[in-house]
Scaffold this motif. Structure first.
Motif, PDB file in Angstrom:
ATOM      1  N   PRO A 171     -38.548 -78.070 -92.889  1.00  0.00           N
ATOM      2  CA  PRO A 171     -37.938 -77.262 -93.951  1.00  0.00           C
ATOM      3  C   PRO A 171     -37.770 -78.089 -95.225  1.00  0.00           C
ATOM      4  CG  PRO A 171     -36.283 -77.964 -92.354  1.00  0.00           C
ATOM      5  CD  PRO A 171     -37.620 -78.373 -91.801  1.00  0.00           C
TER       6      PRO A 171
ATOM      7  N   ARG B  75     -36.110 -61.445 -93.712  1.00  0.00           N
ATOM      8  CA  ARG B  75     -36.442 -61.940 -92.374  1.00  0.00           C
ATOM      9  C   ARG B  75     -36.808 -60.856 -91.372  1.00  0.00           C
ATOM     10  NH1 ARG B  75     -32.050 -66.897 -91.560  1.00  0.00           N
ATOM     11  NH2 ARG B  75     -32.644 -68.032 -93.466  1.00  0.00           N
TER      12      ARG B  75
ATOM     13  N   GLU C 228     -43.138 -74.536 -95.375  1.00  0.00           N
ATOM     14  CA  GLU C 228     -43.592 -73.654 -94.305  1.00  0.00           C
ATOM     15  C   GLU C 228     -45.007 -74.026 -93.887  1.00  0.00           C
ATOM     16  OE1 GLU C 228     -44.979 -69.026 -93.731  1.00  0.00           O
ATOM     17  OE2 GLU C 228     -43.385 -69.484 -95.160  1.00  0.00           O
TER      18      GLU C 228
ATOM     19  N   ARG D  38     -41.557 -72.359 -89.592  1.00  0.00           N
ATOM     20  CA  ARG D  38     -40.563 -72.384 -90.679  1.00  0.00           C
ATOM     21  C   ARG D  38     -39.536 -73.496 -90.515  1.00  0.00           C
ATOM     22  NH1 ARG D  38     -37.310 -68.233 -90.509  1.00  0.00           N
ATOM     23  NH2 ARG D  38     -38.088 -67.183 -88.658  1.00  0.00           N
TER      24      ARG D  38
ATOM     25  N   GLY E 234     -45.812 -64.791 -94.443  1.00  0.00           N
ATOM     26  CA  GLY E 234     -45.014 -64.852 -95.654  1.00  0.00           C
ATOM     27  C   GLY E 234     -45.117 -63.624 -96.533  1.00  0.00           C
TER      28      GLY E 234
ATOM     29  N   ASP F 225     -43.760 -68.553 -85.373  1.00  0.00           N
ATOM     30  CA  ASP F 225     -43.333 -68.478 -86.768  1.00  0.00           C
ATOM     31  C   ASP F 225     -42.011 -69.210 -86.979  1.00  0.00           C
ATOM     32  OD1 ASP F 225     -43.621 -67.476 -89.492  1.00  0.00           O
ATOM     33  OD2 ASP F 225     -41.934 -66.166 -89.018  1.00  0.00           O
TER      34      ASP F 225
ATOM     35  N   GLY G  95     -33.666 -70.395 -90.304  1.00  0.00           N
ATOM     36  CA  GLY G  95     -34.330 -70.470 -91.600  1.00  0.00           C
ATOM     37  C   GLY G  95     -33.658 -71.500 -92.475  1.00  0.00           C
TER      38      GLY G  95
END
Length: 360
Positions: free
Chosen positions: A327, A78, A330, A323, A211, A319, A39
């Motif tokens: 970055p 998360r 998204e 993501r 999200g 996913d 992330g």
């Protein structure tokens, strides 16, 4: 000798299925850890593992020697997102299995009944017409669910004549027509949006996203998924027989109208529940069942288990890509699933020995 050979072949199939189930379960656990670690703020997989065990055991198995902020990111942001991805991926894959069985159509998917179009229309209607400010953020989910249920009910009523008809062609054509109508209404709503932000939010929702994942939204889709899986598992023999054709199924004592009606209602309700939360995420319900047929054949007991595992893995990893690709922006997850699923599906159908239903 022939009986011995058949027993040996049957044992070999069971071992192969057990191997794939175990292997996919391990991959799923690894995908969950990976998805939580990756992330805008990278967290070591070891920390993820320790935090999850501490939280799940409601104790202190490991001494807390990490940043408390990491714990909040993992548990509050998360992990719910990954769980929603697993639930949604499994649910869409199982709906794909059910729809392909009922319609006996290899390109059938959960959205063939126009459910995603109805959900999109409901959600976009709330966004564009200002329902968020009046009813709150949950109004989008409510609008999507209502829209999907309306479209599903219309297709069921028209396509099956309220359960009286078993015509696959009538069902599919009804789904296409209803889908077209709701898609047109959705585009009209987007075109009439007052500002670009409304149009952007509406477009983002129609392509799908995880999200909106929170702990309080996970319970309902999880319960619906479990119920559908149990009923489908119980009805697996009837589903196997349906692949032989309606006439043969009737001869073998199957109430085709009842079985199809139950499956359609289950698939519609599960798909509506998932789409109302995540938006329309394409290709999972189409591609995953075909992948699993190449692994476990056309036995629906095996297909249900394998599809749930592969669907979860596929959506979780998609996913991660959505993501991590650009970055901190998204990408809508539906774009990733289509880009990955499309070429893979073309590969599957290009194989000379590929047949709907797989090999036994």
């Amino acid at each position: 000798m022939e009986a011995v050979a058949q027993n040996t072949k049957s044992l070999s199939k069971k071992k192969g299925f057990f191997f794939w189930t175990l292997a996919l379960s391990i991959v799923l656990l690894a995908a969950i850890i990976c998805a939580i670690a990756v992330g805008s703020t990278y967290i070591e997989p070891g920390v993820v593992y320790k935090v999850l065990l501490n939280k799940l055991s409601n104790g202190s198995i490991f001494e807390i020697n990490w940043n408390v902020m990491f714990e909040n990111i993992i548990w509050e942001i998360r992990f719910p997102r990954v769980l929603l991805g697993a639930i949604c991926g499994a649910g869409l894959a199982i709906c794909g299995v059910l729809m392909q069985c009922v319609t006996k159509n290899p390109i059938a998917e959960p959205y063939i009944l126009g459910i995603s179009s109805g959900a999109s229309c409901g959600a976009v209607g709330v966004i564009v017409l200002g329902g968020i400010s009046t009813l709150g953020i949950n109004s989008i989910t409510t609008g999507a669910f209502v829209g999907s249920m309306i479209s599903g009910a219309l297709v069921f009523a028209i396509g099956t004549q309220m359960g009286k008809s078993t015509s696959t062609t009538r069902l599919v054509l009804s789904g296409m027509a209803i889908s077209t109508i709701f898609s047109a209404l959705t585009n009209l709503l987007i075109y009439s949006a007052d500002n670009s932000n409304q149009a952007k939010n509406a477009l983002f929702w129609t392509i799908g996203s995880l999200g909106g994942a929170k702990w309080d939204v996970l319970l309902l889709p999880f319960i619906v998924l479990v119920i559908v899986m149990i009923i489908a598992f119980v009805m697996s023999k009837s589903l196997d027989i349906l692949l032989l054709g309606d006439d043969n199924a009737i001869i073998l004592g199957i109430n085709v109208k009842l079985v199809k009606s139950i499956i359609l209602i289950l698939a519609t309700f599960l798909t509506s529940t998932l789409v109302a939360i995540t938006g329309a995420i394409g290709f999972i319900g189409l591609v995953v069942p075909h992948i699993c047929r190449t692994i476990g054949g056309s036995d629906h007991k095996k297909l249900i288990i394998l599809s749930s595992l592969v669907g979860s893995i596929f959506l979780i990893l998609s996913d991660v890509v959505a993501r991590a690709l650009f970055p901190p922006i998204e990408i809508p997850i539906g774009i990733i699933t289509s880009l990955v699923g499309g070429p893979f599906f073309l590969y599957l159908i290009s194989k000379k020995n590929y047949e709907f239903g797989g090999k036994d």
